[in-house]
Enzyme design. Structure first.
Site, mmCIF file in Angstrom:
data_model
loop_
_atom_site.group_PDB
_atom_site.id
_atom_site.type_symbol
_atom_site.label_atom_id
_atom_site.label_comp_id
_atom_site.label_asym_id
_atom_site.label_seq_id
_atom_site.Cartn_x
_atom_site.Cartn_y
_atom_site.Cartn_z
ATOM 1 N N GLU A 1 -3.686 3.488 -2.731
ATOM 2 C CA GLU A 1 -4.526 2.993 -3.826
ATOM 3 C C GLU A 1 -3.942 3.205 -5.229
ATOM 4 O O GLU A 1 -4.580 3.780 -6.117
ATOM 5 C CB GLU A 1 -5.924 3.608 -3.700
ATOM 6 C CG GLU A 1 -6.530 3.318 -2.330
ATOM 7 C CD GLU A 1 -7.874 3.972 -2.083
ATOM 8 O OE1 GLU A 1 -8.399 4.649 -2.972
ATOM 9 O OE2 GLU A 1 -8.407 3.802 -0.960
ATOM 10 N N GLU B 1 -7.789 -0.732 7.430
ATOM 11 C CA GLU B 1 -9.088 -0.032 7.393
ATOM 12 C C GLU B 1 -10.268 -1.016 7.436
ATOM 13 O O GLU B 1 -11.227 -0.890 6.721
ATOM 14 C CB GLU B 1 -9.210 0.831 6.124
ATOM 15 C CG GLU B 1 -8.076 1.810 5.913
ATOM 16 C CD GLU B 1 -8.240 2.642 4.659
ATOM 17 O OE1 GLU B 1 -9.323 2.649 4.056
ATOM 18 O OE2 GLU B 1 -7.265 3.316 4.252
HETATM 19 O O1 G3I Z 1 -16.777 16.965 8.536
HETATM 20 C C1 G3I Z 1 -16.628 17.841 7.418
HETATM 21 C C2 G3I Z 1 -17.716 18.902 7.451
HETATM 22 O O2 G3I Z 1 -17.529 19.726 8.618
HETATM 23 C C3 G3I Z 1 -17.611 19.758 6.214
HETATM 24 O O3 G3I Z 1 -18.683 20.684 6.171
HETATM 25 C C4 G3I Z 1 -17.661 18.866 4.979
HETATM 26 C C5 G3I Z 1 -17.429 19.722 3.752
HETATM 27 O O4 G3I Z 1 -17.263 18.838 2.649
HETATM 28 O O5 G3I Z 1 -16.605 17.885 5.016
HETATM 29 C C6 G3I Z 1 -16.729 17.041 6.147
HETATM 30 O O6 G3I Z 1 -15.630 16.176 6.124
HETATM 31 C C7 G3I Z 1 -15.789 14.993 5.364
HETATM 32 C C8 G3I Z 1 -15.033 13.911 6.134
HETATM 33 O O7 G3I Z 1 -15.038 12.676 5.406
HETATM 34 C C9 G3I Z 1 -15.614 13.691 7.540
HETATM 35 O O8 G3I Z 1 -16.887 13.138 7.411
HETATM 36 C C10 G3I Z 1 -15.114 15.174 3.987
HETATM 37 O O9 G3I Z 1 -15.865 16.097 3.218
HETATM 38 C C11 G3I Z 1 -15.077 13.832 3.267
HETATM 39 O O10 G3I Z 1 -14.332 13.956 2.056
HETATM 40 C C12 G3I Z 1 -14.365 12.803 4.143
HETATM 41 O O11 G3I Z 1 -14.479 11.541 3.491
HETATM 42 C C13 G3I Z 1 -13.474 10.586 3.876
HETATM 43 C C14 G3I Z 1 -12.932 9.945 2.588
HETATM 44 O O12 G3I Z 1 -11.988 8.905 2.902
HETATM 45 C C15 G3I Z 1 -12.222 10.987 1.740
HETATM 46 O O13 G3I Z 1 -11.151 11.522 2.458
HETATM 47 C C16 G3I Z 1 -14.122 9.504 4.737
HETATM 48 O O14 G3I Z 1 -14.497 10.055 5.998
HETATM 49 C C17 G3I Z 1 -13.133 8.370 4.974
HETATM 50 O O15 G3I Z 1 -13.761 7.299 5.686
HETATM 51 C C18 G3I Z 1 -12.601 7.832 3.644
HETATM 52 O O16 G3I Z 1 -11.626 6.881 3.955
HETATM 53 C C19 G3I Z 1 -11.040 6.221 2.825
HETATM 54 C C20 G3I Z 1 -9.540 6.067 3.095
HETATM 55 O O17 G3I Z 1 -8.950 7.337 3.296
HETATM 56 C C21 G3I Z 1 -8.883 5.304 1.958
HETATM 57 N N1 G3I Z 1 -9.534 4.011 1.749
HETATM 58 C C22 G3I Z 1 -10.985 4.109 1.502
HETATM 59 C C23 G3I Z 1 -11.660 4.821 2.670
HETATM 60 C C24 G3I Z 1 -13.166 4.863 2.484
HETATM 61 O O18 G3I Z 1 -13.482 5.625 1.351
#
Ligand code: G3I
Length: 354
Positions: free
Chosen positions: A154, A261
């Site tokens: 990005e 994605e």
């Molecule tokens: O599962 C843990 C949980 O155990 C913990 O307590 C909590 C603490 O913050 O975190 C949880 O993990 C989260 C994870 O998703 C799983 O749900 C993270 O906080 C959260 O930051 C993470 O978000 C991801 C996001 O990117 C940031 O990394 C999303 O799942 C993921 O779908 C999203 O994907 C992005 C791509 O990388 C780039 N393009 C856009 C896309 C959508 O935003």
């Protein structure tokens, strides 16, 4: 006098009835997506999904490539600080992919959205050394385990008017940090296909054009860029043809293309959405069908992989937390693993005779 509460309760009750009815419907026999395509079909994975037999079965039937959804990013690896990287999550995913004979796509080494805190308070020399060391450590650890990396994620502004200003660009220059990241990734892993990845490239034509100009600049500068990642978080309200135009323009650079994605939310950013569910599903299947058709029209050498950002609607980032309206169907399967109209649109596109 109609009771307002009854009016508000009615759609929720209807949705609950729909879900109950769905739960009673046996899943119909469908082909595995990976069995009807001459290129890998992928999905994202969280390590805790390995403990979900229903997810493992669905992934085993439909995909041959995995992308760690968050555990191969700085937010996970550097959660305990720059000097204490953790790899338990990504190692588990890499082992699962290897055991299942699935390709692994690394995501992502350098992203404007992460790492600022871990790299804060470093002077220029230490920042640069830490940048190089992070890429060497992570890309080196998964050398031979990943087939590819989203090296930089990005880089373009949402408006598409240039490159994002971020902690990486402020320290190493706007094209500079990107070229350096690709060079360090190539040094750490001589074999991985190295991608530049971004979103809204189809939804926002100006952003797509700016992204492709950056790719051309990087290629001219000799950066070892090996592929273009278009995330395809589709806005289903865009006009027909926009997706096809971007994919064709991207293909003209001659690099492999990864639809990296894909999801296609039925929701609208507008406050009042007057579309019926049928209208939204028709828009969704129309745009997803256009994307599949454009990808299928690419030369085989440029069809790297086709990845959906989750398999079941409830696996989607769009159905987490306050985003969840309990009804969005952005992915190929419903919560129970039954095919959505989006799945049928994908199958129709993948099996259409040229
Ligand atoms: O599962 C843990 C949980 O155990 C913990 O307590 C909590 C603490 O913050 O975190 C949880 O993990 C989260 C994870 O998703 C799983 O749900 C993270 O906080 C959260 O930051 C993470 O978000 C991801 C996001 O990117 C940031 O990394 C999303 O799942 C993921 O779908 C999203 O994907 C992005 C791509 O990388 C780039 N393009 C856009 C896309 C959508 O935003």
């Amino acid at each position: 006098m109609i009771d307002r509460r009854a009016l508000l309760a009615a759609p929720l009750a209807l949705a609950a009835c729909e879900r109950f009815a769905e739960a009673q419907t046996p899943a119909r026999a469908v082909p595995g997506l990976k069995s009807i395509t001459p290129f890998p079909v992928g999905t994202c994975i969280k390590s805790n999904q390995i403990d979900d037999p229903a997810w493992v079965d669905l992934a085993g039937k439909h995909v041959s490539q995995l992308t760690p959804e968050w555990e191969m990013k700085m937010e996970y690896i550097l959660a305990d600080g720059l000097d204490r990287p953790r790899f338990d999550g990504p190692d588990r995913i890499a082992a699962f992919a290897a055991e299942r004979g699935m390709r692994l796509h690394g995501h992502t080494l350098i992203w404007y959205a992460q790492g600022e805190e871990a790299f804060a308070h470093l002077d220029r020399a230490r920042f640069t050394a830490a940048f190089d060391a992070y890429i060497a450590t992570v890309a080196g650890r998964y050398r031979g385990k990943v087939v590819s990396w989203d090296v930089v994620n990005e880089p373009i502004t949402d408006a598409g008017d240039g490159l994002r200003d971020c902690h990486w660009s402020r320290a190493l220059g706007q094209d500079g940090y990107i070229i350096r990241a690709f060079e360090r990734a190539r040094a750490a892993d001589p074999d991985a296909v190295l991608f530049l990845n971004d979103y809204n490239l189809e939804n926002t034509p100006r952003k797509g054009a700016t992204f492709l100009k950056l790719v051309e600049r990087l290629m001219k500068a000799g950066a070892p860029i090996g592929g273009i990642g278009s995330q395809a978080h589709l806005d289903i309200e865009i006009p027909a043809g926009q997706i096809r135009t971007f994919i064709r323009n991207a293909a003209s650079l001659g690099l492999p293309i990864h639809i990296s994605e894909l999801d296609a939310s039925l929701r609208s950013d507008r406050r009042v959405d007057l579309r019926s569910r049928e209208q939204r599903l028709a828009q969704q299947t129309g745009r997803v069908g256009e994307l599949v058709e454009a990808f299928m029209a690419l030369p085989a050498s440029q069809r790297f992989a086709f990845t959906v950002w989750g398999l079941r609607d409830t696996d989607s980032w769009l159905r987490q937390g306050e985003r969840d309206d309990g009804q969005d169907q952005p992915l190929p399967f419903d919560a129970g693993g039954r095919p959505n109209p989006m799945f049928d649109a994908m199958v129709a596109g993948f099996t259409k005779r040229a």
